[in-house]
Design a protein around this motif. Structure first.
Motif, short mmCIF file in Angstrom:
data_model
loop_
_atom_site.label_atom_id
_atom_site.label_comp_id
_atom_site.label_asym_id
_atom_site.label_seq_id
_atom_site.Cartn_x
_atom_site.Cartn_y
_atom_site.Cartn_z
N UNK A 42 -9.70 3.48 5.15
CA UNK A 42 -10.07 1.94 5.52
C UNK A 42 -8.51 1.62 6.34
N UNK A 43 -8.77 0.56 7.02
CA UNK A 43 -7.61 -0.27 7.72
C UNK A 43 -7.26 -1.20 6.58
N UNK A 101 -4.62 6.04 -2.89
CA UNK A 101 -4.15 6.29 -1.55
C UNK A 101 -3.57 7.85 -1.61
N UNK A 102 -3.93 8.69 -0.66
CA UNK A 102 -3.31 9.89 -0.30
C UNK A 102 -2.56 10.12 0.74
N UNK A 103 -2.76 9.23 1.80
CA UNK A 103 -1.83 9.20 2.86
C UNK A 103 -2.19 7.81 3.70
N UNK A 104 -0.92 7.39 3.98
CA UNK A 104 -0.96 6.07 4.93
C UNK A 104 -0.45 6.65 6.32
N UNK A 105 -1.34 6.24 7.27
CA UNK A 105 -1.20 6.55 8.66
C UNK A 105 -0.68 5.61 9.54
N UNK A 106 0.57 5.72 10.11
CA UNK A 106 1.30 4.45 10.80
C UNK A 106 0.86 4.65 12.11
N UNK A 133 0.97 -1.13 -0.16
CA UNK A 133 0.13 -0.01 0.06
C UNK A 133 0.74 1.10 -0.09
N UNK A 134 0.76 2.01 -0.76
CA UNK A 134 1.73 3.37 -1.14
C UNK A 134 0.79 4.31 -1.55
N UNK A 135 1.26 5.94 -1.13
CA UNK A 135 0.59 6.84 -1.80
C UNK A 135 0.73 6.82 -3.32
N UNK A 160 -5.41 4.05 6.12
CA UNK A 160 -5.36 4.59 4.91
C UNK A 160 -6.35 5.68 4.56
N UNK A 161 -5.79 6.57 3.94
CA UNK A 161 -6.77 7.60 3.71
C UNK A 161 -7.05 7.50 2.00
#
Length: 135
Positions: free
Chosen positions: A114-115, A130-135, A90-92, A121-122
């Motif tokens: 979603x998760x 994908x515009x942003x991945x939140x860790x 999963x990548x921006x 992930x936004x």
């Protein structure tokens, strides 16, 4: 002569893009896309490739601007839902598989979340990008 015309055209397009750019609170966006696109284009196609790469990169960079802070805060505050496991990374900038169910952000329908693979992930819901991945 043909190269000169192409370079001049690319420079004109770049100038217009730079003037018209809007930056999301100083975060990358169009400018970052233009720089990255120009560098990649220069490697592949020399000066003309740099011009074309900057224009394409600018367009993509602007389209993939990070979501506004209220959207990120909303997604971070939501209860953790069951994570969907997908095999691809999963990548921006990459679309999410159709198996991933996106939940709209009520205050900003331009975004959904979603998760996936234990990460929030936004994404942009229409393209599923994908515009942003939140860790």
């Amino acid at each position: 002569m043909k190269k000169l015309v192409l370079i001049a055209t690319a420079a004109t397009l770049l100038a217009g893009s730079a003037i018209a750019q809007t930056n999301n609170e100083g975060k990358g966006g169009t400018a970052t896309g233009m720089v990255g696109g120009a560098a990649t284009g220069a490697i592949i196609g020399g000066p003309i490739g740099a011009g074309v790469g900057a224009v394409v990169g600018g367009a993509l960079g602007g389209a993939l601007a990070p979501p506004p802070p209220p959207v990120v805060a909303y997604v971070e505050q939501q209860p953790v839902q069951q994570s969907v496991v997908v095999q691809q990374p999963i990548a921006v900038g990459k679309p999410l598989p159709e198996a991933v169910v996106l939940t709209p952000v009520p205050e900003n329908p331009a975004y959904a979340y979603a998760v996936v693979n234990e990460q929030r992930v936004i994404a942009e819901p229409k393209s599923r990008t994908v515009v942003q991945v939140i860790n």
